[in-house]
Design a protein around this motif. Sequence first.
Motif, PDB file in Angstrom:
ATOM      1  N   LEU A   1       0.854  -1.361  -0.056  1.00  0.00           N
ATOM      2  CA  LEU A   1      -0.201   0.022   0.006  1.00  0.00           C
ATOM      3  C   LEU A   1       0.769   1.302   0.112  1.00  0.00           C
ATOM      4  CD1 LEU A   1      -1.438  -2.157   2.300  1.00  0.00           C
ATOM      5  CD2 LEU A   1      -3.259  -0.610   1.952  1.00  0.00           C
ATOM      6  N   ALA A   2       0.482   2.248  -0.765  1.00  0.00           N
ATOM      7  CA  ALA A   2       1.351   3.383  -0.786  1.00  0.00           C
ATOM      8  C   ALA A   2       0.337   4.552  -1.174  1.00  0.00           C
ATOM      9  CB  ALA A   2       2.422   3.474  -2.029  1.00  0.00           C
ATOM     10  N   VAL A   3       0.854   5.977  -0.778  1.00  0.00           N
ATOM     11  CA  VAL A   3       0.274   7.092  -1.144  1.00  0.00           C
ATOM     12  C   VAL A   3       1.176   8.029  -1.764  1.00  0.00           C
ATOM     13  CG1 VAL A   3      -1.521   7.077   0.720  1.00  0.00           C
ATOM     14  CG2 VAL A   3       0.620   8.181   1.085  1.00  0.00           C
ATOM     15  N   ALA A   4       0.960   8.642  -2.832  1.00  0.00           N
ATOM     16  CA  ALA A   4       1.739   9.617  -3.693  1.00  0.00           C
ATOM     17  C   ALA A   4       0.897  10.741  -3.886  1.00  0.00           C
ATOM     18  CB  ALA A   4       2.468   8.735  -4.874  1.00  0.00           C
ATOM     19  N   PRO A   5       1.338  11.943  -3.367  1.00  0.00           N
ATOM     20  CA  PRO A   5       0.609  13.130  -3.622  1.00  0.00           C
ATOM     21  C   PRO A   5       1.156  13.688  -5.452  1.00  0.00           C
ATOM     22  CG  PRO A   5       2.287  13.465  -1.774  1.00  0.00           C
ATOM     23  CD  PRO A   5       2.275  12.341  -2.334  1.00  0.00           C
ATOM     24  N   LYS A   6      -0.038  14.084  -5.733  1.00  0.00           N
ATOM     25  CA  LYS A   6       0.090  14.658  -7.323  1.00  0.00           C
ATOM     26  C   LYS A   6      -0.182  16.134  -7.253  1.00  0.00           C
ATOM     27  CE  LYS A   6       0.822  11.746 -10.172  1.00  0.00           C
ATOM     28  NZ  LYS A   6       1.976  11.271 -10.891  1.00  0.00           N
ATOM     29  N   GLU A   7       0.124  16.586  -8.307  1.00  0.00           N
ATOM     30  CA  GLU A   7      -0.257  18.080  -8.433  1.00  0.00           C
ATOM     31  C   GLU A   7      -1.818  18.288  -8.549  1.00  0.00           C
ATOM     32  OE1 GLU A   7       1.954  19.960 -11.629  1.00  0.00           O
ATOM     33  OE2 GLU A   7       3.717  19.235 -11.537  1.00  0.00           O
ATOM     34  N   GLY A   8      -2.084  19.499  -7.986  1.00  0.00           N
ATOM     35  CA  GLY A   8      -3.575  19.801  -8.221  1.00  0.00           C
ATOM     36  C   GLY A   8      -4.333  19.107  -7.190  1.00  0.00           C
ATOM     37  N   GLY A   9      -3.596  19.070  -5.992  1.00  0.00           N
ATOM     38  CA  GLY A   9      -4.135  18.556  -4.733  1.00  0.00           C
ATOM     39  C   GLY A   9      -4.973  17.217  -4.673  1.00  0.00           C
ATOM     40  N   VAL A  10      -4.154  16.176  -5.682  1.00  0.00           N
ATOM     41  CA  VAL A  10      -4.745  14.767  -5.782  1.00  0.00           C
ATOM     42  C   VAL A  10      -3.922  13.941  -5.062  1.00  0.00           C
ATOM     43  CG1 VAL A  10      -5.475  13.020  -7.268  1.00  0.00           C
ATOM     44  CG2 VAL A  10      -6.076  15.585  -7.736  1.00  0.00           C
ATOM     45  N   THR A  11      -4.271  12.879  -4.536  1.00  0.00           N
ATOM     46  CA  THR A  11      -3.637  11.952  -3.754  1.00  0.00           C
ATOM     47  C   THR A  11      -3.298  10.407  -4.736  1.00  0.00           C
ATOM     48  OG1 THR A  11      -3.548  12.664  -1.673  1.00  0.00           O
ATOM     49  CG2 THR A  11      -2.920  10.647  -1.910  1.00  0.00           C
ATOM     50  N   ARG A  12      -2.735  10.043  -5.133  1.00  0.00           N
ATOM     51  CA  ARG A  12      -2.826   8.532  -5.800  1.00  0.00           C
ATOM     52  C   ARG A  12      -2.312   7.535  -4.726  1.00  0.00           C
ATOM     53  NH1 ARG A  12       2.713   6.970  -9.363  1.00  0.00           N
ATOM     54  NH2 ARG A  12       1.904   4.959 -10.073  1.00  0.00           N
ATOM     55  N   LEU A  13      -3.625   6.735  -4.579  1.00  0.00           N
ATOM     56  CA  LEU A  13      -3.598   5.644  -3.750  1.00  0.00           C
ATOM     57  C   LEU A  13      -3.260   4.343  -4.436  1.00  0.00           C
ATOM     58  CD1 LEU A  13      -7.144   5.870  -2.080  1.00  0.00           C
ATOM     59  CD2 LEU A  13      -4.705   6.837  -1.298  1.00  0.00           C
ATOM     60  N   LEU A  14      -2.128   3.604  -4.036  1.00  0.00           N
ATOM     61  CA  LEU A  14      -1.702   2.410  -4.859  1.00  0.00           C
ATOM     62  C   LEU A  14      -1.696   1.417  -3.907  1.00  0.00           C
ATOM     63  CD1 LEU A  14       1.522   4.570  -5.026  1.00  0.00           C
ATOM     64  CD2 LEU A  14       0.211   3.552  -7.158  1.00  0.00           C
ATOM     65  N   PHE A  15      -2.189  -0.134  -4.587  1.00  0.00           N
ATOM     66  CA  PHE A  15      -2.345  -1.241  -3.764  1.00  0.00           C
ATOM     67  C   PHE A  15      -1.646  -2.245  -4.988  1.00  0.00           C
ATOM     68  CE2 PHE A  15      -4.921  -5.125  -2.910  1.00  0.00           C
ATOM     69  CZ  PHE A  15      -4.039  -5.578  -1.663  1.00  0.00           C
ATOM     70  N   GLY A  16      -1.010  -3.114  -4.476  1.00  0.00           N
ATOM     71  CA  GLY A  16      -0.293  -4.126  -5.324  1.00  0.00           C
ATOM     72  C   GLY A  16      -0.070  -5.442  -4.438  1.00  0.00           C
ATOM     73  N   SER A  17       0.186  -6.388  -4.925  1.00  0.00           N
ATOM     74  CA  SER A  17       0.480  -7.678  -4.583  1.00  0.00           C
ATOM     75  C   SER A  17       1.746  -8.425  -5.070  1.00  0.00           C
ATOM     76  CB  SER A  17      -0.513  -8.669  -4.274  1.00  0.00           C
ATOM     77  OG  SER A  17      -1.267  -8.768  -5.302  1.00  0.00           O
ATOM     78  N   ALA A  18       2.275  -9.381  -4.428  1.00  0.00           N
ATOM     79  CA  ALA A  18       3.081 -10.456  -5.116  1.00  0.00           C
ATOM     80  C   ALA A  18       2.909 -11.726  -4.541  1.00  0.00           C
ATOM     81  CB  ALA A  18       4.683 -10.091  -4.807  1.00  0.00           C
ATOM     82  N   VAL A  19       3.059 -12.762  -5.530  1.00  0.00           N
ATOM     83  CA  VAL A  19       2.868 -14.152  -5.165  1.00  0.00           C
ATOM     84  C   VAL A  19       4.183 -14.882  -5.467  1.00  0.00           C
ATOM     85  CG1 VAL A  19       1.516 -16.392  -5.252  1.00  0.00           C
ATOM     86  CG2 VAL A  19       0.435 -14.168  -5.434  1.00  0.00           C
ATOM     87  N   VAL A  20       4.679 -15.460  -4.204  1.00  0.00           N
ATOM     88  CA  VAL A  20       6.001 -15.988  -4.541  1.00  0.00           C
ATOM     89  C   VAL A  20       5.807 -17.414  -4.489  1.00  0.00           C
ATOM     90  CG1 VAL A  20       8.300 -15.960  -3.578  1.00  0.00           C
ATOM     91  CG2 VAL A  20       6.915 -13.933  -3.502  1.00  0.00           C
ATOM     92  N   PRO A  21       6.466 -18.048  -5.385  1.00  0.00           N
ATOM     93  CA  PRO A  21       6.442 -19.543  -5.224  1.00  0.00           C
ATOM     94  C   PRO A  21       7.251 -20.307  -4.359  1.00  0.00           C
ATOM     95  CG  PRO A  21       7.314 -18.991  -7.217  1.00  0.00           C
ATOM     96  CD  PRO A  21       7.013 -17.741  -6.746  1.00  0.00           C
ATOM     97  N   ARG A  22       7.262 -21.553  -3.925  1.00  0.00           N
ATOM     98  CA  ARG A  22       8.269 -21.909  -3.279  1.00  0.00           C
ATOM     99  C   ARG A  22       9.402 -22.039  -4.142  1.00  0.00           C
ATOM    100  NH1 ARG A  22       3.716 -24.834  -1.462  1.00  0.00           N
ATOM    101  NH2 ARG A  22       3.487 -24.971   0.799  1.00  0.00           N
ATOM    102  N   GLU A  23      10.855 -21.980  -3.334  1.00  0.00           N
ATOM    103  CA  GLU A  23      12.016 -22.064  -3.876  1.00  0.00           C
ATOM    104  C   GLU A  23      11.974 -23.160  -5.152  1.00  0.00           C
ATOM    105  OE1 GLU A  23      15.831 -20.562  -4.716  1.00  0.00           O
ATOM    106  OE2 GLU A  23      14.548 -19.666  -3.132  1.00  0.00           O
TER     107      GLU A  23
END
Length: 151
Positions: free
Chosen positions: A96-118
Motif C-alpha cells: 500500500l502506498a500514497v503519492a501526492p500529485k499536482e492539483g491537490g490529488v493523492t494517488r492511492l496504490l495497492f499491489g501484491s506479489a505471490v512468490v512460489p516455493r524455492e
Amino acid sequence: MLSAYVDRAGVYTDFFEVMLPGQANLDEFIAAFYTTWLFRLERAVLTLGLRRRISDSDVMALANGTAERFAAWEVESRAEAQLLLCDLSGRTRSYLAVAPKEGGVTRLLFGSAVVPREGAELGAVVRAILPLHRFYSKALLRLAERKMRWG
C-alpha cells in the motif's frame, strides 16, 4: 518496495491505482483499506482461521506504525508513504502506498506479489484464481478510496 519482486522469475505481481481528490497520508489509507465492508468480510474469515479476533484497534496499530503484525501479515518494510506486508507463510506480499500529485490529488496504490516455493512455479490453483484476486484487489482499492472521500 514491491518492485523488488517484479523481476523475480516465477513471481506474480500486480499493481493498481486510483486518484483521491485531496491530500491523504499512508495512515489514513491503511485505516480506510482494512476497515472497508469488503475487507471486514476477509477479517471475519481470518478470525476463524487464526482463532483470534482482528479488531479496528489492530488496524489502527498497523496504520500508525505501532504494530509490526496485523492479522496474517508481518511488516516487511515501511517508509513514510509506503508499506509492504508479508503473509505468515512468506508466499504473498501486500503493498500500500500514497503519492501526492499536482492539483491537490493523492494517488492511492495497492499491489501484491505471490512468490512460489524455492525452485517451483506458481501452482495451477493459484494461477486459476488470479483473475478473482485482481478483481478483489481493485474492489478493495476502490472501496478504500470511496471511504476516504465520503467517510
